[in-house]
Motif scaffolding. Structure first.
Motif, PDB file in Angstrom:
ATOM      1  N   VAL A 235       2.667  42.398  15.665  1.00 51.92           N
ATOM      2  CA  VAL A 235       3.900  42.772  14.530  1.00 51.92           C
ATOM      3  C   VAL A 235       5.070  42.486  15.227  1.00 51.92           C
ATOM      4  N   THR A 236       5.665  42.580  16.421  1.00 48.67           N
ATOM      5  CA  THR A 236       6.558  42.425  17.050  1.00 48.67           C
ATOM      6  C   THR A 236       7.084  40.722  17.507  1.00 48.67           C
ATOM      7  N   ASP A 237       5.794  40.329  17.553  1.00 46.49           N
ATOM      8  CA  ASP A 237       5.935  38.700  17.674  1.00 46.49           C
ATOM      9  C   ASP A 237       6.248  37.856  16.402  1.00 46.49           C
ATOM     10  N   LEU A 238       5.824  38.520  15.199  1.00 45.78           N
ATOM     11  CA  LEU A 238       6.087  37.837  14.111  1.00 45.78           C
ATOM     12  C   LEU A 238       7.359  37.249  13.695  1.00 45.78           C
ATOM     13  N   GLU A 267      11.370  43.140   8.467  1.00 44.77           N
ATOM     14  CA  GLU A 267      11.021  44.147   7.014  1.00 44.77           C
ATOM     15  C   GLU A 267       9.428  43.999   6.817  1.00 44.77           C
ATOM     16  N   PHE A 268       8.951  42.870   6.668  1.00 39.79           N
ATOM     17  CA  PHE A 268       7.355  42.515   6.356  1.00 39.79           C
ATOM     18  C   PHE A 268       6.490  42.939   7.602  1.00 39.79           C
ATOM     19  N   ALA A 269       7.162  42.798   8.738  1.00 40.59           N
ATOM     20  CA  ALA A 269       6.174  43.207   9.668  1.00 40.59           C
ATOM     21  C   ALA A 269       5.879  44.584   9.959  1.00 40.59           C
ATOM     22  N   ARG A 270       6.963  45.469   9.808  1.00 42.85           N
ATOM     23  CA  ARG A 270       6.773  46.733  10.153  1.00 42.85           C
ATOM     24  C   ARG A 270       6.767  47.639   8.644  1.00 42.85           C
ATOM     25  N   THR A 271       6.303  46.838   7.885  1.00 41.15           N
ATOM     26  CA  THR A 271       5.625  47.349   6.468  1.00 41.15           C
ATOM     27  C   THR A 271       4.110  46.746   6.000  1.00 41.15           C
ATOM     28  N   VAL A 274       2.014  45.342   9.359  1.00 41.36           N
ATOM     29  CA  VAL A 274       1.205  46.590  10.260  1.00 41.36           C
ATOM     30  C   VAL A 274       0.026  47.211   9.480  1.00 41.36           C
ATOM     31  N   THR A 275       0.547  47.471   7.999  1.00 39.87           N
ATOM     32  CA  THR A 275      -0.519  48.349   7.410  1.00 39.87           C
ATOM     33  C   THR A 275      -1.914  47.420   7.310  1.00 39.87           C
ATOM     34  N   ALA A 282     -11.325  47.297   6.901  1.00 44.89           N
ATOM     35  CA  ALA A 282     -11.397  48.062   5.678  1.00 44.89           C
ATOM     36  C   ALA A 282     -10.259  47.387   4.623  1.00 44.89           C
ATOM     37  N   LEU A 283      -9.561  46.348   4.862  1.00 53.67           N
ATOM     38  CA  LEU A 283      -8.656  45.577   4.090  1.00 53.67           C
ATOM     39  C   LEU A 283      -9.538  44.816   3.165  1.00 53.67           C
TER      40      LEU A 283
END
Length: 497
Positions: A235-238, A267-271, A274-275, A282-283
């Motif tokens: 997430v933090t690398d993206l 904003e995309f990475a942390r929403t 990451v979800t 399960a995605l």
């Protein structure tokens, strides 16, 4: 009122002598008088910094540190630049202590690339010069560059292992800082601590181990974060990958500057991102494919390859995959840099084209050789020439800019992220402030990774100054960056009104 530097140091060092060098901690705690000085030199100079004429003294001093057995253990060399014509009382003028990282790295990048009164430039292949640095903050703050034991001219008497651990290293540097303030009558001065890369860990450890030094502020460049699991790491690398793809034109810019691209990616990475990662298997497949397409548009990598890795993009896959069709890889410390994929193998970190990278557009337009350009004859190091010819320092050997033996011998002590301890210090002292700088194109210590670490540690947001630069790991590369960084540092260290 004079700040008590050593009243609690013995207890503090004894309490925190964990893992690395307990015998050294005990020895350092026994005698808290000003350290004896070995080799030294003092010279007078003048220069123009940020539009202001300045007279200053340069002091090179070897502080003699005791070893675990009480005998001389090492000589730690500091290079200080102290303004002499400011008219300020010594107790009112701020002083900034600086060091780089590694472990095993000297303070050369900060000293000769960023804030020293002189800087090193390479104008032609193999030709290096020392020239004036108009962006040094010396007009507003005195500077003390610290080379930890095993780097620069700082050397152990025999075995340096006691100094080559997270605790032993921080204790030795803290001891030298306290001694410097005492020796030079600066115990009333506002004081600041600046660390880059691994130096950010050292800075946090010093604040933890030596609270009696009472720093007014801490500056962290290219923060080394810790405590993030693999999922959060992706997430933090993206955002840094998105910024890099923007730079190499492998992702749609749509007229957006890198700042906007980075912010959108955060904003995309942390929403959504990451979800999706948390859902894992399960995605739903349709959502997985759609997410892979979004990541592809953002990073420039193939959607099928991203999907095959369960939406997880490793740093290695990105570095070697982004420009693979051109036969190139990117750098890690600075992803703007490139190298041929078929280039001969080199020992790390020299295999990273981002190491010491300066874009051609950012090479200073300086006419050298000239009378005010210092050049090294033959194979001699330009840094050695500067210390000998300009600063008058009789060094016992060559300046060691990067010591990989120290790096290999380092004891990290496996004690996790030190930033929460820095947050605790800030909560205990409401006047302690933090400055953090990050580069958009740094994939070694990513910008969002640094911010995530600070936020999760509980750093008070109202006392955090965050600065982002169009740079890699070294946020001062490029004159625009250096000028802006110098102004930000001078603002941060300026006395409060």
């Amino acid at each position: 009122m004079t700040r008590p530097l050593h009243a609690c140091l013995a207890a503090a060092m004894a309490s925190f002598a964990l893992g690395g060098a307990p015998a050294l901690a005990q020895e350092l705690a026994q005698d808290q008088d000003t350290l004896e000085i070995g080799r030294s030199a003092q010279t007078a100079h003048s220069g123009a910094f940020n539009g202001e004429e300045v007279r200053y003294d340069a002091l090179v001093e070897e502080s003699l540190l005791p070893g675990p057995d009480g005998a001389p253990g090492a000589g730690l060399v500091t290079t200080s630049y102290v303004r002499t014509d400011s008219g300020e009382p010594a107790g009112e003028r701020p002083v900034l202590f600086l060091f780089n990282g590694g472990p095993g790295a000297s303070t050369t990048p900060l000293h000769f690339g960023a804030f020293g009164p002189k800087r090193r430039v390479e104008l032609d292949e193999g030709e290096q010069y020392i020239v004036d640095n108009p962006f040094s903050p010396l007009n507003d703050v005195d500077l003390v560059f610290i080379d930890p034991v095993g780097t620069g001219y700082s050397q152990p008497v025999e075995d340096g292992q006691a100094f080559w651990s997270r605790t032993g290293d921080a204790q030795s540097v803290a001891r030298v800082i306290g001694s410097w303030l005492e020796r030079h009558g600066r115990t009333d001065s506002p004081r600041y601590l600046l660390g880059q890369s691994y130096g950010t860990i050292r800075a946090a450890e010093i604040v933890r181990l030596a609270p009696e030094l009472e720093f007014d502020g801490v500056l962290l460049f290219a923060l080394v974060g810790g405590g993030r699991d693999e999922l959060i790491g992706h997430v933090t690398d993206l955002p840094s990958m998105a910024a890099t793809a923007w730079y190499h034109e492998r992702a749609g810019r749509d007229g957006r500057p890198v700042e906007e691209v980075y912010a959108d990616a955060v904003e995309f990475a942390r929403t959504d991102y990451v979800t999706a990662l948390m859902l894992g298997g399960a995605l739903p497949e349709a959502r997985r494919e759609a997410m892979a397409e979004r990541l592809s548009a953002m990073t420039g990598l193939e959607a099928d390859a991203i999907a095959a890795q369960n939406l997880r993009i490793s740093k290695r896959d990105f570095i070697f995959g982004l420009l693979e069709d051109e036969g190139l890889r990117t750098g890690r410390l600075d992803t703007r840099a490139t190298a041929r994929l078929d280039a001969p193998a080199q020992r790390p970190p020299y295999d990273d084209p981002g190491l010491s990278y300066v874009p051609a557009a950012d090479i200073p337009d300086i006419a050298c050789p000239a009378p005010d350009c210092l050049q090294a004859p033959g194979e001699e190091s330009i840094v050695d020439v500067y210390y000998q010819d300009v600063l008058g320092y009789d060094a016992p050997g060559d300046y060691n800019a990067l010591n990989l033996e120290v790096n290999g011998a380092w004891d990290y002590e496996d004690r996790g992220d030190p930033i929460p301890a820095l947050a605790e210090a800030m909560h205990a002292r409401p006047d302690l402030r933090l400055f953090w700088a990050a580069g958009y194109f740094d994939l070694a210590t990513t910008a969002y990774g640094g911010r995530f670490t600070l936020d999760q540690a509980g750093i008070p947001a109202d006392r955090l100054t965050a600065a982002y630069f169009k740079s890699g790991h070294s946020v001062f590369v490029g004159e625009d960056n250096l000028e802006a960084l110098s102004e930000a540092v001078r603002d941060f260290t300026a006395p409060s009104e």
